[in-house]
Design a protein around this motif. Structure first.
Motif, PDB file in Angstrom:
ATOM      1  N   CYS A 345       0.803  -1.182   0.184  1.00  0.00           N
ATOM      2  CA  CYS A 345       0.018   0.091   0.000  1.00  0.00           C
ATOM      3  C   CYS A 345       0.757   1.259   0.037  1.00  0.00           C
ATOM      4  O   CYS A 345       1.807   1.257   0.819  1.00  0.00           O
ATOM      5  N   CYS A 348       0.665   3.612   3.323  1.00  0.00           N
ATOM      6  CA  CYS A 348       1.401   3.271   4.497  1.00  0.00           C
ATOM      7  C   CYS A 348       2.607   2.536   4.372  1.00  0.00           C
ATOM      8  O   CYS A 348       3.171   1.845   5.289  1.00  0.00           O
ATOM      9  N   GLY A 379      -0.245  -0.784   7.424  1.00  0.00           N
ATOM     10  CA  GLY A 379      -1.341  -0.804   7.729  1.00  0.00           C
ATOM     11  C   GLY A 379      -2.114   0.235   7.809  1.00  0.00           C
ATOM     12  O   GLY A 379      -1.672   1.096   8.742  1.00  0.00           O
ATOM     13  N   CYS A 380      -3.108   0.727   7.074  1.00  0.00           N
ATOM     14  CA  CYS A 380      -3.873   2.084   7.197  1.00  0.00           C
ATOM     15  C   CYS A 380      -5.288   1.878   6.729  1.00  0.00           C
ATOM     16  O   CYS A 380      -5.889   0.762   6.398  1.00  0.00           O
ATOM     17  N   CYS A 383      -5.889   0.729   3.186  1.00  0.00           N
ATOM     18  CA  CYS A 383      -5.895  -0.644   2.643  1.00  0.00           C
ATOM     19  C   CYS A 383      -6.629  -1.501   3.628  1.00  0.00           C
ATOM     20  O   CYS A 383      -6.221  -2.807   3.803  1.00  0.00           O
TER      21      CYS A 383
HETATM   22 ZN   LIG Z   1      -2.158   1.208   3.827  1.00  0.00          ZN
END
Ligand SMILES: [Zn+2]
Length: 453
Positions: A345, A348, A379-380, A383
């Protein structure tokens, strides 16, 4: 680094944090599915093309629009998340809704069993399937007007209904042209591989084969190739099963096995249609291979797919089907093997401080392994905390040059072909994967999962 597995249900728990909003969205969808709020729209919608199975679900901008929008909410939610498929599955005690996002299924919710009949019937009505037929599989295509970030779009879905022991399972595949990336230069080919591929598809004759498992993006690569060479000067005909997207300027034919219209039969009739370029969905039997090769040797560019693991074994597969080595050697110009891996992603993405052990084992040189900078997705929200968003292709492009041709004629094995091809500069699937890791496009886990050393 977080451990990621192919079918990780631990994602489910991350998703659960968003559960209230999500389930509100889906349950409103299910409600409207149940009550059939917009059934009038669907029922009265005219078939857009009466001879085909494509439906248009037209929604007038009047008062009925809002109702229809709510019916399309689940698809909208799925689209926002980048899902390619929505699965609605009946089990003994409840239903399960899953989305496939970037190739991996995620559990989204468990509606109560009492909604089963209502949901199934509603979906079947939308797809204009026979709601009384519950014992046989059915499928059709529908168009649903869907509001995405303020804009109303016509989206194509392929709806498939399959009777399982606990009721009918429904899979809706989104056929969104916007998701179709038809720019060859952006699919993930390494520069040298792309040059070879373009060279082969720009030749006026010969065969170009794309191989890989289901869902590895073969169709996308072939469509991109067609798009590249689609000009008013050439006649392009395709035999597809199914036709997934309509491409302007290309004559696409849907296979109908039940009336004998299969790949081999279509190919034969194509030859009487003054073609330049022929795409045949898949070569899976001798009959199709024979006609395809004949076409490739009589001044046509033929493109097709096969189910093999890598480029060199495609040659062996053709010969196992019964095609003579000299026919393979003279007609096939290029073989591409491909896989899709998830892209880290971009929102992030962050460098990994300590390069993990085992880099040499997966194929990096020791000198490189010491200094390489690797990335991961933290991880955000964008995503959904998976660290991945979108996918990129890994490509192994094998040119059939004189060296390889000679080996084919001498009956060489796939391993011998592979070694010679690598000697001639072929980038393997793993090699393409390592390049994507270097570029920070994907992770080691993704490459190791999809390719072998
Ligand atoms: Zn992300």
């Amino acid at each position: 680094m977080r451990k990621r597995t192919r079918n990780s249900f631990s994602y489910g728990s991350m998703w659960m944090s968003e559960a209230p909003r999500l389930s509100a969205s889906i349950s409103s969808t299910l409600e409207s599915l149940m009550t059939g709020a917009a059934s009038e729209d669907f029922a009265s919608a005219p078939r857009s093309i009466s001879s085909s199975s494509v439906l248009t679900v037209s929604t007038s901008p009047s008062s009925s629009a809002s109702e229809s929008m709510s019916t399309s909410e689940s698809p909208t939610d799925a689209i926002k998340r980048g899902a390619s498929d929505i699965h609605i599955e009946p089990y003994e005690k409840d239903l399960r809704v899953r989305y496939r996002i970037d190739g991996i299924l995620y559990e989204m919710m468990h509606p109560p069993l009492r909604l089963r009949e209502a949901i199934t019937s509603r979906c079947k009505i939308m797809a204009r399937l026979d709601i009384a037929e519950k014992r046989m599989p059915q499928n059709d295509r529908i168009k649903i007007k869907t509001r995405i970030s303020g804009k109303v779009k016509d989206l194509d879905y392929r709806v498939s209904v399959l009777p399982t022991i606990f009721g009918e399972k429904i899979v809706m595949r989104l056929l969104d042209k916007a998701n179709l990336m038809l720019d060859l230069t952006r699919l993930g080919f390494e520069a040298e591989s792309l040059r070879k591929f373009e060279q082969a598809i720009l030749k006026p004759y010969g065969m170009v084969l794309v191989t890989g498992p289901t869902g590895s993006g073969k169709t996308n690569t072939l469509y991109s190739a067609l798009q590249r060479i689609n000009t008013p000067e050439v006649n392009i005909i395709t035999a597809e099963d199914p036709v997934e997207f309509n491409l302007a300027g290309i004559n696409q034919v849907q296979m109908k096995e039940q009336i004998g219209l299969n790949f081999a039969a279509s190919l034969r009739s194509f030859l009487r249609q003054d073609p330049n370029i022929i795409l045949v969905g898949e070569i899976r039997d001798f009959e199709t291979a024979e006609v395809a090769i004949k076409a490739a040797m009589t001044g046509h560019l033929v493109m097709s797919t096969l189910h093999t693991n890598d480029a060199p074994s495609t040659i062996s597969r053709l010969m196992n089907m019964g095609v003579e080595p000299f026919l393979v050697a003279t007609s096939v110009h290029l073989v591409v093997a491909q896989r899709l891996v998830r892209r880290i992603c971009s929102y992030c993405k962050e460098p990994i401080e300590q390069p993990p052990a085992g880099l040499v084992e997966i194929g990096f040189k020791e000198s490189e392994a010491r200094h390489i900078r690797l990335f991961r997705g933290r991880g955000c929200e964008r995503c959904s905390n998976t660290g991945y968003k979108g996918r990129v292709g890994l490509y192994e492009v094998m040119e059939i040059n004189d060296d390889i041709r000679e080996l084919i004629l001498s009956g060489a094995s796939a391993v011998e072909l592979r070694n010679k091809a690598i000697e001639n500069g072929m980038i393997t699937l793993r090699g393409s994967g390592l390049q994507k890791i270097r570029d920070g496009a994907t992770s080691i886990e993704e490459v190791v999962r999809e390719t072998v050393k």
